[in-house]
Enzyme design. Structure first.
Site, mmCIF file in Angstrom:
data_model
loop_
_atom_site.group_PDB
_atom_site.id
_atom_site.type_symbol
_atom_site.label_atom_id
_atom_site.label_comp_id
_atom_site.label_asym_id
_atom_site.label_seq_id
_atom_site.Cartn_x
_atom_site.Cartn_y
_atom_site.Cartn_z
ATOM 1 C CD GLU A 164 -2.205 1.002 3.031
ATOM 2 O OE1 GLU A 164 -1.901 1.028 3.909
ATOM 3 O OE2 GLU A 164 -3.243 1.625 3.168
ATOM 4 C CG ASN A 187 -4.505 4.375 0.887
ATOM 5 O OD1 ASN A 187 -3.974 3.210 -0.406
ATOM 6 N ND2 ASN A 187 -4.266 4.001 2.177
ATOM 7 C CE LYS A 224 -7.012 1.558 3.335
ATOM 8 N NZ LYS A 224 -5.378 1.815 4.530
ATOM 9 C CB CYS A 235 -3.878 -1.567 4.820
ATOM 10 S SG CYS A 235 -3.035 -1.601 6.185
ATOM 11 C CG ASN A 288 2.214 1.595 4.892
ATOM 12 O OD1 ASN A 288 3.290 1.544 4.484
ATOM 13 N ND2 ASN A 288 1.685 1.404 3.259
HETATM 14 N N1 CDT Z 1 -3.313 1.488 6.491
HETATM 15 C C1 CDT Z 1 -4.198 1.201 7.481
HETATM 16 O O1 CDT Z 1 -5.173 0.559 7.263
HETATM 17 N N2 CDT Z 1 -3.151 1.177 8.146
HETATM 18 C C2 CDT Z 1 -4.093 -0.478 9.421
HETATM 19 C C3 CDT Z 1 -3.373 0.819 10.674
HETATM 20 C C4 CDT Z 1 -4.575 1.597 11.353
HETATM 21 S S1 CDT Z 1 -4.037 1.503 12.321
HETATM 22 C C5 CDT Z 1 -5.322 3.554 13.216
HETATM 23 C C6 CDT Z 1 -4.160 -1.468 9.403
HETATM 24 O O2 CDT Z 1 -6.017 -2.152 9.857
HETATM 25 O O3 CDT Z 1 -3.582 -1.775 9.596
#
Ligand code: CDT
Length: 319
Positions: free
Chosen positions: A46, A106, A123, A168, A193
């Site tokens: 991502e 995204n 996203k 993600c 991420n």
């Molecule tokens: N990039 C992403 O979607 N990260 C989220 C972390 C959120 S923490 C506030 C995930 O679900 O991994």
């Protein structure tokens, strides 16, 4: 047999000082490693072209924020990746921040082995907050910078397989997989991420890797499809992000997993025919799904009142 040699190209941290050229040369290096291993398709993370900028506070429209977004894909810098992939005859999934008119998304794209973009996903499940809160140890402001994706969860025919995308946080939601499962998806690619240490309870941070694999293994099994997931990980600008990029089979088993928090390539041969038994038997949707019992899934967003069946349907004591 219908199969595909799939690589997942995990990225270690991309610091703020690293420009697009640095990131893209790392992607190309991983692509060449994939070629050397005989892979035909590579999944990149991502927002793979820059540092994970939603950790910082900007106003929408701020020049520094805007610079993280791509005006075009391929653009002047990403063209080199498209050319390298076409030369190697490798298809890929790439996540990046997309400008589209006034929209900011995204986004991920599928690029075929000739270097053509054949599909796009934006996203849908945007985590974090819109407003900063100084009581948190770290911000995650995706809701502030991105619009909710408006393309649904499309599945594309690519490289002789039905392929879908997620990004993600989407991987934590069963609906993500099921909507693609209902389109007969055979391989779901996703990048992530996932920071830890933003102020969540210690136990939540300690279980971050477990929840990463748990959700994707469940999604793969419930929909009898492959999942190929690429992390951007390690310590980026002082913030730690989990790794454990992985490839999961339709049986829900992890068949390859990254062991470092750096640039690392993992790969597996994905046999699509192997999923046919599950698709035709235990997860034969046509035969076994009961949509009349699932109405709440699309009628409701949050938790509401309990819904009880008519008592006469299950209790004869009043008769
Ligand atoms: N990039 C992403 O979607 N990260 C989220 C972390 C959120 S923490 C506030 C995930 O679900 O991994």
């Amino acid at each position: 047999m219908r199969d595909l040699m799939v690589a997942v190209a995990q990225l270690g941290p991309i610091q703020k000082i690293d420009n697009r050229a640095v990131a893209i040369s790392r992607l190309i290096d991983l692509l060449h490693q994939a070629k050397a291993r005989g892979c035909q398709f590579v999944v990149f993370p991502e927002l793979a072209l820059t540092t994970f900028f939603p950790r910082w506070i900007y106003d929408r429209g701020d020049m520094e924020l805007e610079a993280y977004f791509e005006d075009s894909m391929p653009g002047p810098e990403t063209a080199a990746l498209f050319e390298a992939a076409a030369q190697a005859e490798i298809g890929f999934y790439l996540g990046y921040a997309e400008k589209f008119g006034a929209g900011r998304y995204n986004t991920s794209v599928f690029v075929n082995q000739r270097g053509d973009i054949i599909g796009k996903y934006r996203k849908i499940h945007l985590p974090g907050h819109s407003e900063p809160d100084s009581s948190r140890l770290g911000e995650h402001l995706e809701k502030r910078y991105f619009d909710v994706g408006n393309l649904g969860f499309p599945v594309y025919e690519m490289m002789n397989a039905r392929m879908g995308m997620a990004i993600c946080n989407d991987r934590r939601w069963p609906e993500t997989y099921r909507v693609m499962g209902l389109q007969g998806v055979e391989l779901i690619s996703l990048g992530y991420n996932t920071p830890v240490g933003l102020g969540e309870p210690f136990q939540a941070a300690a279980r971050a890797n477990f929840h990463n694999s748990l959700t994707m293994q469940a999604g793969a099994y419930h929909n009898a499809c492959w999942v190929a997931a690429a992390a951007k990980c390690g310590c980026e600008e002082g913030y730690n992000m989990i790794g454990q990029s992985m490839i999961i089979s339709p049986s829900g088993e992890i068949v390859a997993m990254a062991t470092t928090l750096e640039d690392e390539l993992i790969s597996a041969r994905c046999d699509f025919d192997d999923a046919q038994y599950l698709k035709q038997e235990i997860f034969n949707f046509t035969h076994h799904r009961r949509t009349e019992a699932y109405a709440l899934i699309t009628e409701r967003t949050g938790i509401g009142d309990m819904v009880r069946p008519d008592k006469a349907l299950w209790d004869q004591s009043d008769e």
